[in-house]
Scaffold this motif. Sequence first.
Motif, mmCIF file in Angstrom:
data_model
loop_
_atom_site.group_PDB
_atom_site.id
_atom_site.type_symbol
_atom_site.label_atom_id
_atom_site.label_comp_id
_atom_site.label_asym_id
_atom_site.label_seq_id
_atom_site.Cartn_x
_atom_site.Cartn_y
_atom_site.Cartn_z
ATOM 1 N N TYR A 262 0.835 -1.200 0.000
ATOM 2 C CA TYR A 262 0.000 0.000 0.000
ATOM 3 C C TYR A 262 0.868 1.247 0.000
ATOM 4 O O TYR A 262 2.015 1.242 0.453
ATOM 5 C CB TYR A 262 -0.948 0.010 1.200
ATOM 6 C CG TYR A 262 -0.273 -0.030 2.552
ATOM 7 C CD1 TYR A 262 0.010 1.138 3.257
ATOM 8 C CD2 TYR A 262 0.082 -1.245 3.135
ATOM 9 C CE1 TYR A 262 0.622 1.100 4.499
ATOM 10 C CE2 TYR A 262 0.699 -1.297 4.376
ATOM 11 C CZ TYR A 262 0.967 -0.120 5.054
ATOM 12 O OH TYR A 262 1.581 -0.165 6.282
ATOM 13 N N THR B 127 -10.302 -2.249 0.175
ATOM 14 C CA THR B 127 -9.715 -3.285 -0.678
ATOM 15 C C THR B 127 -10.447 -4.597 -0.428
ATOM 16 O O THR B 127 -10.562 -5.035 0.725
ATOM 17 C CB THR B 127 -8.220 -3.482 -0.369
ATOM 18 O OG1 THR B 127 -7.531 -2.247 -0.557
ATOM 19 C CG2 THR B 127 -7.612 -4.548 -1.275
ATOM 20 N N SER C 293 -4.876 -9.210 -7.545
ATOM 21 C CA SER C 293 -5.531 -7.939 -7.858
ATOM 22 C C SER C 293 -4.880 -7.258 -9.053
ATOM 23 O O SER C 293 -3.742 -7.580 -9.425
ATOM 24 C CB SER C 293 -5.448 -6.993 -6.653
ATOM 25 O OG SER C 293 -4.140 -6.455 -6.530
ATOM 26 N N ILE D 18 -9.644 -2.623 -5.659
ATOM 27 C CA ILE D 18 -8.610 -1.903 -4.926
ATOM 28 C C ILE D 18 -8.883 -0.404 -5.035
ATOM 29 O O ILE D 18 -9.456 0.065 -6.025
ATOM 30 C CB ILE D 18 -7.199 -2.222 -5.459
ATOM 31 C CG1 ILE D 18 -7.072 -1.836 -6.939
ATOM 32 C CG2 ILE D 18 -6.866 -3.693 -5.246
ATOM 33 C CD1 ILE D 18 -5.656 -1.939 -7.479
#
Length: 379
Positions: free
Chosen positions: A44, A122, A138, A246
Amino acid sequence: MLLPALLLLFLVCRTQASHVYGTMMTYYPKNMGADGSISVILRYKLNYLTCPYVDVWTCSGNCGNQTQSFLSAQVDVSSGEWCQREGIMTQLVPNNSPLQLVMSTNIWATNLNGISSRTAVTFVELRTRSDTGKPNTSPQTTIIPVVKAPSNCQTYVDLLAFDPDGDKVRCRYGDDSSSECSPCTPPPILNLSSSCTLSFSPTPSSAEGLYVIQLVMEDFPTQNMVLTQSNCSQEVKTTSSAISKIPVQFVFKVLPAVPSCSDGLYLPRFLPPTPENGAQFNAAVNQSLEITIRAEATQSVITELLFSGPYDVVKITSGSGNFTLRWTPSDISDKEHLPICFVIQASFNSSVYQSELRCVVVGVGTTPPPTPFGFHGIV
């Protein structure tokens, strides 16, 4: 489950940070245990006015245990404007059912579309795909905290949107009813295509300032498939059914008008051998990769290269308009495709202008991702 130290850090930083410039998160499933457990790497970015701020994500669903946490390290900084940091979490979950992570803290930088509190969500889908025989990964993306455009120039921001599973990637604005942001008011000056291109048209000087962008990026299968859970329950995903999601959140800044919108005058223009948008590189663990970037601006002064990518990328300046990004991947990046995006900034009088956004993908110990790759042109 959150560690006490992280909770304390969360409480301390929540009272301080009032200049949020966005966030994003991606995930990669890694090792699968004989007992059905899965190790998931969660990466992140945290964007703030200055670097000291740190935040945490809260987990619901199949959370398991956090076996490793690398609290954010600086990626890049634009002096007096923003700092981006990257954090990496390794989550060991007991089975392949989904989980969700939410960040809902702190206050956005003052903006013209009236967004105050930050919320980011997320959704991590880990069930086994019938088309690959593996858990879902993802979409992979990144972006600098502040993207700029002069008020008198047509501008396109082609967001990096690719998927290691070969899925179709689409973007949309966050939805209030799904608690994906609070509020989710889109900026009126931008149009968003489902293929993840933001377009900006010339606008009056009264529209100059900051706008909050709160996007959700999702992956869709290119043909119908089945997701199978450890308990043998199944769900069919059609080409119109999102698999995971996301957050992609950043700031768009409308600048005063520039004397000319032509690239290479006031607005920096990339020169060879700068890689084209969407270029792919292969790298090996513990071996350095160098990306050469060159640019020119004949009527302004090039001041810096700004980038978003892995925290351990090193930026090297070798004269005006000449830059290198050097990265030596570590073991944690093995078998992943990781993005790096960058712009060049140049100053003229009191204004600071940006080049177009370019992005590349680095495959670490991997083969190129399947098509469709997901770099989308202007729509």
